[in-house]
Design a protein around this motif. Structure first.
Motif, PDB file in Angstrom:
ATOM      1  N   UNK A 103      81.253  23.801 -14.377  1.00  0.00           N
ATOM      2  CA  UNK A 103      81.366  22.377 -14.053  1.00  0.00           C
ATOM      3  C   UNK A 103      81.356  21.597 -15.361  1.00  0.00           C
ATOM      4  N   UNK A 104      82.406  20.839 -15.621  1.00  0.00           N
ATOM      5  CA  UNK A 104      82.518  20.025 -16.839  1.00  0.00           C
ATOM      6  C   UNK A 104      82.162  18.579 -16.500  1.00  0.00           C
ATOM      7  N   UNK A 105      81.226  18.009 -17.255  1.00  0.00           N
ATOM      8  CA  UNK A 105      80.805  16.631 -17.024  1.00  0.00           C
ATOM      9  C   UNK A 105      81.419  15.725 -18.085  1.00  0.00           C
ATOM     10  N   UNK A 106      82.088  14.660 -17.637  1.00  0.00           N
ATOM     11  CA  UNK A 106      82.737  13.724 -18.559  1.00  0.00           C
ATOM     12  C   UNK A 106      82.260  12.307 -18.258  1.00  0.00           C
ATOM     13  N   UNK A 107      82.417  11.413 -19.254  1.00  0.00           N
ATOM     14  CA  UNK A 107      82.026  10.022 -19.027  1.00  0.00           C
ATOM     15  C   UNK A 107      81.718   9.301 -20.314  1.00  0.00           C
ATOM     16  N   UNK A 108      81.511   8.001 -20.209  1.00  0.00           N
ATOM     17  CA  UNK A 108      81.198   7.186 -21.380  1.00  0.00           C
ATOM     18  C   UNK A 108      79.730   7.350 -21.767  1.00  0.00           C
ATOM     19  N   UNK A 109      79.420   6.997 -23.015  1.00  0.00           N
ATOM     20  CA  UNK A 109      78.039   7.050 -23.492  1.00  0.00           C
ATOM     21  C   UNK A 109      77.198   6.026 -22.720  1.00  0.00           C
ATOM     22  N   UNK A 110      75.992   6.439 -22.334  1.00  0.00           N
ATOM     23  CA  UNK A 110      75.101   5.500 -21.646  1.00  0.00           C
ATOM     24  C   UNK A 110      75.234   5.520 -20.139  1.00  0.00           C
ATOM     25  N   UNK A 111      76.143   6.353 -19.613  1.00  0.00           N
ATOM     26  CA  UNK A 111      76.343   6.402 -18.157  1.00  0.00           C
ATOM     27  C   UNK A 111      75.287   7.263 -17.466  1.00  0.00           C
ATOM     28  N   UNK A 112      74.531   8.029 -18.259  1.00  0.00           N
ATOM     29  CA  UNK A 112      73.511   8.899 -17.666  1.00  0.00           C
ATOM     30  C   UNK A 112      74.003  10.317 -17.441  1.00  0.00           C
ATOM     31  N   UNK A 113      74.934  10.753 -18.304  1.00  0.00           N
ATOM     32  CA  UNK A 113      75.559  12.071 -18.139  1.00  0.00           C
ATOM     33  C   UNK A 113      74.552  13.224 -18.269  1.00  0.00           C
ATOM     34  N   UNK A 114      73.765  13.185 -19.344  1.00  0.00           N
ATOM     35  CA  UNK A 114      72.832  14.286 -19.618  1.00  0.00           C
ATOM     36  C   UNK A 114      71.779  14.394 -18.512  1.00  0.00           C
ATOM     37  N   UNK A 115      71.256  13.262 -18.073  1.00  0.00           N
ATOM     38  CA  UNK A 115      70.280  13.260 -16.975  1.00  0.00           C
ATOM     39  C   UNK A 115      70.921  13.788 -15.702  1.00  0.00           C
ATOM     40  N   UNK A 116      72.194  13.417 -15.475  1.00  0.00           N
ATOM     41  CA  UNK A 116      72.905  13.873 -14.281  1.00  0.00           C
ATOM     42  C   UNK A 116      73.120  15.384 -14.306  1.00  0.00           C
ATOM     43  N   UNK A 117      73.342  15.956 -15.491  1.00  0.00           N
ATOM     44  CA  UNK A 117      73.466  17.421 -15.614  1.00  0.00           C
ATOM     45  C   UNK A 117      72.196  18.086 -15.085  1.00  0.00           C
ATOM     46  N   UNK A 118      71.034  17.547 -15.512  1.00  0.00           N
ATOM     47  CA  UNK A 118      69.747  18.120 -15.071  1.00  0.00           C
ATOM     48  C   UNK A 118      69.550  17.924 -13.568  1.00  0.00           C
ATOM     49  N   UNK A 119      69.920  16.739 -13.054  1.00  0.00           N
ATOM     50  CA  UNK A 119      69.780  16.470 -11.618  1.00  0.00           C
ATOM     51  C   UNK A 119      70.650  17.424 -10.796  1.00  0.00           C
ATOM     52  N   UNK A 120      71.884  17.618 -11.261  1.00  0.00           N
ATOM     53  CA  UNK A 120      72.810  18.499 -10.555  1.00  0.00           C
ATOM     54  C   UNK A 120      72.328  19.947 -10.610  1.00  0.00           C
ATOM     55  N   UNK A 121      71.790  20.354 -11.768  1.00  0.00           N
ATOM     56  CA  UNK A 121      71.251  21.714 -11.913  1.00  0.00           C
ATOM     57  C   UNK A 121      70.111  21.928 -10.920  1.00  0.00           C
ATOM     58  N   UNK A 122      69.251  20.933 -10.806  1.00  0.00           N
ATOM     59  CA  UNK A 122      68.126  21.035  -9.860  1.00  0.00           C
ATOM     60  C   UNK A 122      68.638  21.091  -8.419  1.00  0.00           C
ATOM     61  N   UNK A 123      69.615  20.252  -8.104  1.00  0.00           N
ATOM     62  CA  UNK A 123      70.203  20.219  -6.767  1.00  0.00           C
ATOM     63  C   UNK A 123      70.780  21.592  -6.398  1.00  0.00           C
ATOM     64  N   UNK A 124      71.553  22.179  -7.314  1.00  0.00           N
ATOM     65  CA  UNK A 124      72.182  23.475  -7.046  1.00  0.00           C
ATOM     66  C   UNK A 124      71.151  24.592  -6.935  1.00  0.00           C
ATOM     67  N   UNK A 125      70.118  24.505  -7.747  1.00  0.00           N
ATOM     68  CA  UNK A 125      69.070  25.533  -7.737  1.00  0.00           C
ATOM     69  C   UNK A 125      68.248  25.465  -6.445  1.00  0.00           C
ATOM     70  N   UNK A 126      67.820  24.248  -6.072  1.00  0.00           N
ATOM     71  CA  UNK A 126      66.892  24.105  -4.941  1.00  0.00           C
ATOM     72  C   UNK A 126      67.588  24.062  -3.584  1.00  0.00           C
ATOM     73  N   UNK A 127      68.735  23.380  -3.507  1.00  0.00           N
ATOM     74  CA  UNK A 127      69.364  23.209  -2.191  1.00  0.00           C
ATOM     75  C   UNK A 127      70.468  24.232  -1.924  1.00  0.00           C
ATOM     76  N   UNK A 128      71.130  24.697  -2.991  1.00  0.00           N
ATOM     77  CA  UNK A 128      72.217  25.675  -2.815  1.00  0.00           C
ATOM     78  C   UNK A 128      71.802  27.089  -3.215  1.00  0.00           C
ATOM     79  N   UNK A 129      70.562  27.204  -3.737  1.00  0.00           N
ATOM     80  CA  UNK A 129      70.003  28.508  -4.123  1.00  0.00           C
ATOM     81  C   UNK A 129      70.880  29.239  -5.143  1.00  0.00           C
ATOM     82  N   UNK A 130      71.369  28.495  -6.126  1.00  0.00           N
ATOM     83  CA  UNK A 130      72.200  29.066  -7.190  1.00  0.00           C
ATOM     84  C   UNK A 130      71.374  29.258  -8.461  1.00  0.00           C
ATOM     85  N   UNK A 131      71.723  30.299  -9.232  1.00  0.00           N
ATOM     86  CA  UNK A 131      71.136  30.424 -10.574  1.00  0.00           C
ATOM     87  C   UNK A 131      72.028  29.619 -11.515  1.00  0.00           C
TER      88      UNK A 131
END
Length: 457
Positions: A103-131
């Motif tokens: 999954x490639x994340x794109x966007x402007x600086x300040x949009x919250x990209x890095x935080x969103x990477x962590x949120x998405x990782x948590x979502x996939x780990x906890x709700x989709x049971x992915x490593x």
């Protein structure tokens, strides 16, 4: 999110509910109000024009069901068009690729990209049971690499280290190789942002995309930028084959124009909403549920899902058994209830998802939410300053004990008395919950839990 739009539309649509028949004349003023409400919500003008034209075409047609009043039919049409505007249904991530799915994340600086990477990782780990493995190709901001490493540790996913001296493509290729060795199901790659769209940025991310061929390319955009969010998404979509959009900071945007414009302008679905700073604050985007929120009908399904994710079932079952046995609802139970409400996003998050019959000015809730949040923190501090015996039996709390608790919690003696009184009210309500028809009585009794009583809706 959508508070201003909800207020305007709820007020506007009430005017048509008393009409005996929908005609071009009697919906003309209402359509004009709908148009103004959308423009004030910062929805792009071409989107507003198309939206209002489609409502008019359907409303004066033959779609009015005999089982509905004309007013109800009009609201149903508006809701249907809102759903169509934002996409027919939630579009899940397409992860059916040979691992790792990139999954490639794109966007402007300040949009919250890095935080969103962590949120998405948590979502996939906890709700989709992915490593999940995460990596940063933002070589221009070493702080972003360190931030992602910290967040990865917080959410419990693998982090692939990188440095500012490396090339983005080299980082990405090495991360994919490492993800394969570690049998990661998903690799999320953070990329560099810029303050604005420029040729250098687009050239770099296009080359990166061509080199790694991600299964998903998500554009992360700040919802508070309104129409600019949709226009920036369009610019990225012209340069990259985007597969979806993540709207961030939607909890700070009362207008919601970006959510209503992005799909129409880019043709790409909104896949997630970022609701705050915490790593669990990411919601899948459901157009039907969001349409209900906009029209003040609530979003009970999302509320149930949120409850399932955040509420401690073991504690809830333990409390239920305790109450059924006739044992008291003590201050430790009271503290648990406060903490669980806080975990669900507080009063404002809950109220936004509850059906608001008759329309509610949610902006009036802000003061109530802030006051309630401060009061909840104060209550927690007071209970934490008590001994276990005092929590189990507040009746033993004498004047000297109140002074000690006040000193320990940084509060006043009268605050201790108020908490004990509120706890007694809660005790009575919890008894009613276990009795027949308890929920209705509970809602009527909730006034004592909030400063100045329950807000008038």
């Amino acid at each position: 999110m959508f508070e201003n739009l909800t207020d305007r539309l709820s007020h506007t649509l009430r005017h048509v509910t008393g009409q005996a028949k929908l005609t071009e004349d009697n919906i003309k003023d209402t359509l004009r109000e709908v148009r103004m409400a959308l423009l004030e919500a910062d929805v792009a003008l071409p989107v507003v024009k198309d939206f209002v034209a489609r409502i008019k075409e359907r409303a004066v047609g033959t779609e009015v069901s005999k089982s509905l009043t004309p007013g109800q039919a009009f609201v149903k049409i508006v809701r249907g068009e809102l759903e169509a505007l934002m996409g027919a249904a939630n579009e899940d991530l397409a992860l059916n690729a040979q691992p790792p799915a990139v999954i490639l994340m794109a966007g402007l600086q300040g949009a919250g990209k890095t935080t969103t990477v962590a949120k998405l990782a948590r979502f996939l780990k906890e709700r989709k049971k992915k490593s999940v493995m995460v990596a940063s190709a933002d070589v221009y901001r070493p702080a972003a690499i360190k931030q992602l490493e910290t967040l990865a540790g917080e959410v419990g996913v693998s982090f692939f280290p990188s440095t500012a001296e490396q090339k983005p493509i080299a980082i990405a290729e090495a991360a994919i190789k490492e993800a394969k060795l570690k049998f990661a199901d998903v690799l999320i790659l953070d990329t560099a942002g810029r303050l604005h769209v420029d040729d250098d940025m687009m050239g770099e991310i296009k080359a990166l995309h061509a080199a790694i061929k991600p299964i998903e390319t998500l554009f992360v955009v700040d919802a508070m930028t309104g129409q600019d969010a949709a226009n920036t998404a369009r610019a990225f979509n012209e340069a990259l084959p985007l597969t979806g959009v993540v709207l961030t900071k939607v909890d700070g945007d009362a207008r919601g124009g970006a959510a209503l414009s992005v799909r129409q302008i880019t043709g790409k679905p909104i896949k997630f909403l970022g609701m705050g700073e915490k790593t669990e604050a990411l919601e899948p985007f459901h157009p039907d549920r969001v349409a209900s929120r906009i029209l003040g009908m609530g979003d009970v399904l999302s509320l149930i899902e949120q409850a399932e994710q955040t509420l401690d079932r073991e504690k809830a079952e333990k409390l239920t058994k305790k109450l059924k046995k006739g044992k008291g609802f003590d201050l430790e139970d009271f503290r648990d209830q406060l903490q669980q409400m806080k975990n669900m996003g507080g009063l404002g998050s809950l109220m936004e998802k509850l059906p608001m019959l008759g329309g509610v000015n949610l902006s009036k809730m802000e003061g109530v939410e802030d006051t309630a949040s401060k009061q909840f923190k104060q209550m927690e501090a007071i209970i934490n300053s008590m001994t276990p015996a005092e929590r189990r039996n507040p009746d033993i709390i004498s004047g000297s004990r109140k002074r000690r608790i006040a000193l320990g919690s940084g509060t006043q003696v009268q605050d201790i008395g108020r908490l004990i009184k509120q706890h007694k009210q809660m005790q009575k309500m919890m008894k009613k919950v276990t009795a027949k028809g308890g929920m209705a009585k509970l809602m009527r009794g909730m006034g004592g839990m909030f400063p100045g009583g329950m807000p008038k809706l």
